[in-house]
Enzyme design. Structure first.
Site, PDB file in Angstrom:
ATOM      1  CE  LYS A 139      42.196  35.016  45.097  1.00 26.51           C
ATOM      2  NZ  LYS A 139      43.147  35.558  44.104  1.00 26.51           N
ATOM      3  CB  CYS A 196      40.548  35.240  41.139  1.00 30.96           C
ATOM      4  SG  CYS A 196      41.751  34.934  39.810  1.00 30.96           S
ATOM      5  CD  GLU A 252      41.815  38.687  41.852  1.00 27.35           C
ATOM      6  OE1 GLU A 252      42.123  38.157  42.920  1.00 27.35           O
ATOM      7  OE2 GLU A 252      41.954  38.115  40.741  1.00 27.35           O
TER       8      GLU A 252
END
Length: 268
Positions: free
Chosen positions: A115, A153, A45
């Site tokens: 995300k 994540c 990321e």
């Protein structure tokens, strides 16, 4: 193991605040992974720009998908005949950005994921700087007959994201991350990665930042929850195959996906 099982690599490195330096380091890592036989190379990321404490420079250094970072990824993918997946920051409305994962090959952009779950936890407020991506659409692409899906994540803490990827036919889930260090965070990281693999009978391929701000522990986990390759706390590369035959055998003996009785729907 199937002769057609593609090798995947996770590259654990610490991107910084110099975009040109990050592009150079990424190109080197991709070359090193390709030399080890990788067909798919996964980077963390925020690979194009990262600072430990977010500020307005995120918007300053955010890049569109036709910018220098994606161009560098595509050039490396073309030079080495690989598919590259990396996290980056992309402009959003106002001064916020999207926390984006992009998959590229010599053919161009294969998939884009923004995300969905932002890290407003453990004393952090990612949503002050990052706009969430849309829900309900899975970002997937195929390499050598294997379907890969993208998440990021903090999404790892929400099993629905992985399940929607499984519903899209994903064989391997790719997780670029900057898993912030803290009490029990290494335990949470490894446990959740393993859980997502076991419950979806899929590979999980996770690339983190090294120890320091992150926890490191980038790893490749098979559909039975076994870590087949990994990196410890420092920078490094780990390589392992994604074996379609193992996926098929696992899903035959453990038909968890076929036996489930709930559907996943987005919360608006």
């Amino acid at each position: 193991m199937s002769a057609s099982a593609p090798l995947v690599a996770v590259c654990q490195f610490a991107p910084g605040a110099d975009p040109a330096d990050n592009r150079e380091r990424v190109a080197t890592l991709i070359a090193q992974a390709a030399q080890r036989g990788a067909r798919v190379v996964v980077l963390p990321e925020y690979s194009n720009y990262f600072i430990p404490s977010f500020d307005d420079t995120l918007a300053t250094y955010a890049e569109s998908l036709d910018g220098a970072f994606v161009a560098a990824l595509r050039a490396a993918a073309t030079a080495h005949g690989v598919v590259v997946i990396a996290g980056m920051i992309e402009p959003a409305e106002g001064r916020r950005v999207h926390n984006t994962v992009v998959a590229v090959s010599d053919a161009g952009v294969l998939a884009v994921y923004r995300k969905q779950h932002l890290y407003d936890a453990f004393g952090q407020r990612e949503s002050d700087w990052v706009a969430p991506g849309p829900v309900g659409v899975s970002a997937v692409f195929d390499v050598d007959g294997v379907r890969f899906g993208l998440m990021t994540c903090y999404d790892l803490r929400f099993p629905e994201v992985a399940r929607t990827l499984a519903d899209a036919g994903t064989d391997a889930m790719i997780v670029p991350a900057e898993w912030v260090r803290g009490p029990l965070k290494e335990h949470h990281w490894s446990t959740l990665l393993t859980a997502r693999a076991i419950e979806n009978t899929a590979y999980v391929v996770a690339a983190d930042h090294p120890g320091g701000v992150g926890v490191g522990l980038s790893q490749i986990i098979d559909p039975q929850g076994v870590v087949v390759a990994g990196v410890s706390s420092g920078e490094g590369i780990a390589v392992a195959p994604v074996d379609p035959e193992l996926i098929a055998r696992t899903r035959t003996t453990n038909p968890a996906l076929a036996l489930r009785r709930y559907r996943v729907e987005p919360v608006e």
